[in-house]
Design a protein around this motif. Structure first.
Motif, short mmCIF file in Angstrom:
data_model
loop_
_atom_site.label_atom_id
_atom_site.label_comp_id
_atom_site.label_asym_id
_atom_site.label_seq_id
_atom_site.Cartn_x
_atom_site.Cartn_y
_atom_site.Cartn_z
N UNK A 68 38.71 -24.54 13.42
CA UNK A 68 39.17 -23.80 12.25
C UNK A 68 40.58 -23.25 12.37
N UNK A 69 41.30 -23.57 13.45
CA UNK A 69 42.68 -23.15 13.67
C UNK A 69 42.86 -21.64 13.52
N UNK A 70 41.96 -20.88 14.14
CA UNK A 70 42.00 -19.42 14.02
C UNK A 70 43.00 -18.73 14.94
N UNK A 71 43.59 -19.44 15.87
CA UNK A 71 44.48 -18.80 16.83
C UNK A 71 45.89 -18.58 16.28
N UNK A 72 46.31 -19.36 15.33
CA UNK A 72 47.60 -19.17 14.64
C UNK A 72 48.78 -19.07 15.62
N UNK A 73 48.80 -19.99 16.59
CA UNK A 73 49.91 -20.04 17.54
C UNK A 73 50.54 -21.43 17.58
N UNK A 74 50.50 -22.12 16.44
CA UNK A 74 51.10 -23.44 16.35
C UNK A 74 50.44 -24.44 17.27
N UNK A 75 51.25 -25.19 17.96
CA UNK A 75 50.75 -26.23 18.87
C UNK A 75 50.53 -25.72 20.29
N UNK A 76 50.46 -24.42 20.46
CA UNK A 76 50.37 -23.81 21.78
C UNK A 76 49.04 -24.07 22.49
N UNK A 77 47.94 -24.14 21.75
CA UNK A 77 46.63 -24.35 22.37
C UNK A 77 46.47 -25.82 22.77
#
Length: 144
Positions: A68-77
């Motif tokens: 769900x892309x909940x981290x909102x840190x772009x491509x960092x994860x």
């Protein structure tokens, strides 16, 4: 971003940590990345040690947060790993840049929220270059 179609398929078929034998690792990484330190040597990982029997819920919540892309840190994860061991289970979330303290802090805070972690569970961070130096995933971590 994680590929939602393949991630959803993966999530529907995945075994839960409680159903796995000790010394088993399950991984979910972005396409093209491998769960090896050398793939992102400037990166690191957040480590959460869990007592036996509770990892399945945390693992499922983490997968859903990634999809769900909940981290909102772009491509960092980069991805996540659940390591099933004899006496504990270890959840880790890998990122690309261990030197970016703002991003690593945001990942930590988002992990606390999406996993609804109790205060007593400690989180540790370890840069991959430290893992390469001491040839260990979990030794010499930094408690936070």
């Amino acid at each position: 971003m994680f590929d939602c179609d393949s991630s959803q398929f993966f999530f529907n078929l995945i075994l839960r940590p409680k159903d796995l034998d000790p010394i088993t690792d399950l991984v979910l990484f972005k396409k093209g990345l491998k769960p090896i330190w050398e793939d992102s040597p400037q990166g690191g990982k957040w480590i959460i040690r869990l007592k036996k029997g509770i990892a399945s819920r945390y693992w499922e919540n983490l997968l859903l947060a990634l999809i769900g892309d909940q981290f909102k840190v772009g491509e960092e994860i980069c991805g996540a790993v659940i390591s099933v061991r004899q006496t504990e289970d270890i959840l880790s979330l890998w990122n690309k840049d261990a030197t970016n303290k703002d991003v690593t802090y945001k990942i930590k805070e988002t992990l606390k929220v999406v996993l609804d972690l109790p205060e007593k569970i400690s989180m540790e961070y370890k840069a991959h270059n430290s893992s390469l130096a001491d040839n260990s995933s979990f030794r010499n971590t930094t408690k936070h």
